[in-house]
Design an enzyme around this catalytic site. Structure first.
Site, mmCIF file in Angstrom:
data_model
loop_
_atom_site.group_PDB
_atom_site.id
_atom_site.type_symbol
_atom_site.label_atom_id
_atom_site.label_comp_id
_atom_site.label_asym_id
_atom_site.label_seq_id
_atom_site.Cartn_x
_atom_site.Cartn_y
_atom_site.Cartn_z
ATOM 1 N N HIS A 120 0.689 -1.233 0.146
ATOM 2 C CA HIS A 120 -0.025 0.057 -0.094
ATOM 3 C C HIS A 120 0.871 1.398 -0.024
ATOM 4 O O HIS A 120 0.930 2.047 1.286
ATOM 5 C CB HIS A 120 -0.917 0.088 0.899
ATOM 6 C CG HIS A 120 -0.548 -0.369 2.486
ATOM 7 N ND1 HIS A 120 0.353 0.227 3.032
ATOM 8 C CD2 HIS A 120 -1.054 -1.033 3.322
ATOM 9 C CE1 HIS A 120 0.395 -0.426 4.380
ATOM 10 N NE2 HIS A 120 -0.318 -1.395 4.572
ATOM 11 N N ARG A 167 15.271 16.229 1.640
ATOM 12 C CA ARG A 167 16.579 15.762 1.576
ATOM 13 C C ARG A 167 16.634 14.270 1.922
ATOM 14 O O ARG A 167 17.696 13.969 2.042
ATOM 15 C CB ARG A 167 17.383 16.692 2.568
ATOM 16 C CG ARG A 167 17.750 18.012 2.264
ATOM 17 C CD ARG A 167 18.405 18.836 3.167
ATOM 18 N NE ARG A 167 17.611 19.160 4.386
ATOM 19 C CZ ARG A 167 16.664 20.116 4.451
ATOM 20 N NH1 ARG A 167 16.378 20.811 3.223
ATOM 21 N NH2 ARG A 167 15.697 20.355 5.479
ATOM 22 N N ASP A 187 -9.094 3.942 -2.973
ATOM 23 C CA ASP A 187 -10.711 3.946 -2.239
ATOM 24 C C ASP A 187 -10.787 5.533 -1.953
ATOM 25 O O ASP A 187 -12.147 5.587 -1.390
ATOM 26 C CB ASP A 187 -10.899 3.061 -1.236
ATOM 27 C CG ASP A 187 -9.740 3.480 0.007
ATOM 28 O OD1 ASP A 187 -8.874 4.361 -0.203
ATOM 29 O OD2 ASP A 187 -9.760 2.933 1.154
ATOM 30 N N GLY A 188 -10.514 6.415 -2.438
ATOM 31 C CA GLY A 188 -10.413 7.762 -2.269
ATOM 32 C C GLY A 188 -9.981 8.033 -0.743
ATOM 33 O O GLY A 188 -10.319 9.382 -0.206
ATOM 34 N N HIS A 230 -7.484 6.045 1.607
ATOM 35 C CA HIS A 230 -6.066 5.708 2.108
ATOM 36 C C HIS A 230 -5.095 6.817 1.265
ATOM 37 O O HIS A 230 -4.160 7.376 1.857
ATOM 38 C CB HIS A 230 -5.689 4.379 1.270
ATOM 39 C CG HIS A 230 -6.284 3.438 2.424
ATOM 40 N ND1 HIS A 230 -7.484 2.905 2.574
ATOM 41 C CD2 HIS A 230 -5.566 2.690 3.609
ATOM 42 C CE1 HIS A 230 -7.741 2.104 3.639
ATOM 43 N NE2 HIS A 230 -6.433 1.993 4.293
ATOM 44 N N ASP A 242 -6.781 -4.350 0.509
ATOM 45 C CA ASP A 242 -6.157 -4.528 2.004
ATOM 46 C C ASP A 242 -7.752 -4.594 2.676
ATOM 47 O O ASP A 242 -8.357 -4.032 3.735
ATOM 48 C CB ASP A 242 -5.860 -3.034 2.569
ATOM 49 C CG ASP A 242 -5.208 -3.092 3.613
ATOM 50 O OD1 ASP A 242 -4.987 -4.235 4.411
ATOM 51 O OD2 ASP A 242 -4.965 -2.011 4.207
ATOM 52 N N LEU A 255 -6.784 4.299 10.324
ATOM 53 C CA LEU A 255 -7.476 3.592 9.276
ATOM 54 C C LEU A 255 -7.066 2.080 9.667
ATOM 55 O O LEU A 255 -6.055 1.612 10.283
ATOM 56 C CB LEU A 255 -6.650 3.880 8.053
ATOM 57 C CG LEU A 255 -7.485 5.175 7.419
ATOM 58 C CD1 LEU A 255 -6.676 5.388 6.075
ATOM 59 C CD2 LEU A 255 -8.941 4.953 6.855
ATOM 60 N N GLY A 302 -7.421 -1.081 7.670
ATOM 61 C CA GLY A 302 -7.766 -1.670 6.258
ATOM 62 C C GLY A 302 -8.707 -0.882 5.556
ATOM 63 O O GLY A 302 -8.907 0.192 5.805
#
Length: 391
Positions: free
Chosen positions: A218, A229, A250-251, A253, A274, A307, A309
């Site tokens: 992911h 740097r 999924d919009g 993650h 996931d 989050l 999954g």
């Protein structure tokens, strides 16, 4: 029409993994594809299922990161029956091959999960192996994983992870947390190694790639971000033409604009879900490490907002890749099938519709990518569900 008799499935649009073939048919014999031919060249005596409308027929989706489905979490039920339930839940969304994924847990739980995957794979062609996401991860990027489960690998871990030569074992680890020799030993044994939940520097990531690592779990999530740097692992992933990176489209993650930048790199994108138990299930919550996880507004989160999954299926990932990442449908389909097959070393048997390949296919309407039917090793999902219901 029996599942073993030579027959054909025809569609207005057949995507073979390379090109769209109008009005073609896939000829199936047993578990494999015998030929892909124009529909009007089929023998009149051959049984044919003709898909109407604007239906597409494409290679089945392959998901290398599946934590659960059908209200089952692999960590809670490391058994063959649980894996079969998870695979069946995802098959309804066009996924014909999965790696059941164990989130960081004890060595004993890992052993049970490995035995379960081996048992499931012996009877269920959808089970392509197993994915261990952890426990060799960074405390600096735990995500929803329990840091108390994190540890350094030992000889017993190496023996376990390399003990299934016939399967596809994927290990997500933080390369800065393990010796390079461990990565090399896994790679030499045929285990796929992927960076994830890591604070590795760019140099540490490059060293892992040179030691045999070929994946990034992911991308962008739970890894050191790009710095002015310190380019970190994300830059290394996008520079590596011999590496694959997973994308959860999924919009939630990752912002779509960020993923569009990733697609300009040299690495190979592949879609992953996931997925957690609510996918293909009836419940909108479950527990992980004793914490309640709830799905709200498309987000799968712990009470503190972390989050945990995702609650998305592969067909939706394909649709979102087209709509939000502005990727052609054919390329999105490759991200869901051909690329993960290549990543797992299965590119000569899965991920395409061609003679000799296994007859893993998905039929769908192309606007919403609504799945109409899925075939695994030549068996349609409807028939598989009937057989499961009758025992």
């Amino acid at each position: 029409m029996t599942k073993n008799a030579r027959h054909a499935v025809a569609a207005p649009n057949v995507f073979d993994g390379v090109a769209v073939l109008p009005d073609h048919a896939v000829v199936i014999e047993g578990a494999h594809i015998a030929d892909v031919v124009p529909m009007d060249s089929l023998p009149s005596s051959m049984p044919v299922l003709v898909l109407g409308g604007d239906t597409w027929l494409a290679p089945g989706f392959i998901d290398v990161q599946v934590n659960g489905g059908g209200d089952v979490l692999f960590n809670d039920a490391p058994s063959a029956s649980a894996i079969n339930t998870i695979a069946a839940a995802h098959r309804r969304y066009g996924t014909t091959g999965i790696l059941p994924t164990l989130i960081s847990d004890t060595h004993d739980k890992m052993c049970a999960a490995m035995l379960a995957a081996q048992a499931a794979a012996a009877d269920n062609p959808s089970v392509l192996g197993i994915h261990f996401e952890g426990p060799f991860l960074s405390p600096g990027k735990p995500g929803v994983h329990n840091p108390q489960m994190f540890r350094k690998p030992d000889a017993a871990d190496l023996e376990l992870l390399t003990g299934w030569p016939a399967g596809n074992v994927l290990v997500t680890l933080a390369p800065e947390q393990v010796p390079l020799e461990f990565i090399a030993a896994l790679s030499q044994a045929g285990v796929r190694v992927s960076l994830g939940h890591s604070m590795a520097t760019y140099d540490e990531t490059q060293a892992a790639l040179q030691s045999g690592m070929t994946g990034f779990t992911h991308l962008f999530n739970a890894m050191r971000p790009i710095g002015s740097r310190e380019p970190g692992p994300i830059t290394a992933a996008l520079e590596a033409p011999a590496a694959w990176f997973g994308m959860i489209v999924d919009g939630v993650h990752v912002n779509p604009e960020v993923l569009r930048i990733a697609l300009r790199g040299y690495g190979h994108p592949m879609l992953v879900t996931d997925a957690m138990p609510p996918v293909g299930g009836k419940r909108r919550s479950f527990t992980l490490y004793g914490n309640e996880i709830t799905v709200r507004d498309g987000r799968c989160t712990r009470e503190d907002g972390t989050l945990a999954g995702a609650a998305i299926d592969m067909a939706s990932c394909v649709r979102n890749t087209v709509c939000d990442l502005h990727v052609p449908l054919t390329k999105a389909l490759c991200f869901a099938s051909t690329e993960p097959a290549e990543f797992l070393g299965l590119g000569t048997v899965l991920g395409r519709l061609a003679p000799g390949f296994r007859a893993d296919m998905v039929a769908f309407e192309p606007i919403e990518v609504d799945v109409l039917e899925t075939w695994v090793a030549g068996v349609p999902n409807e028939m598989a569900e009937q057989e499961a219901a009758t025992g």
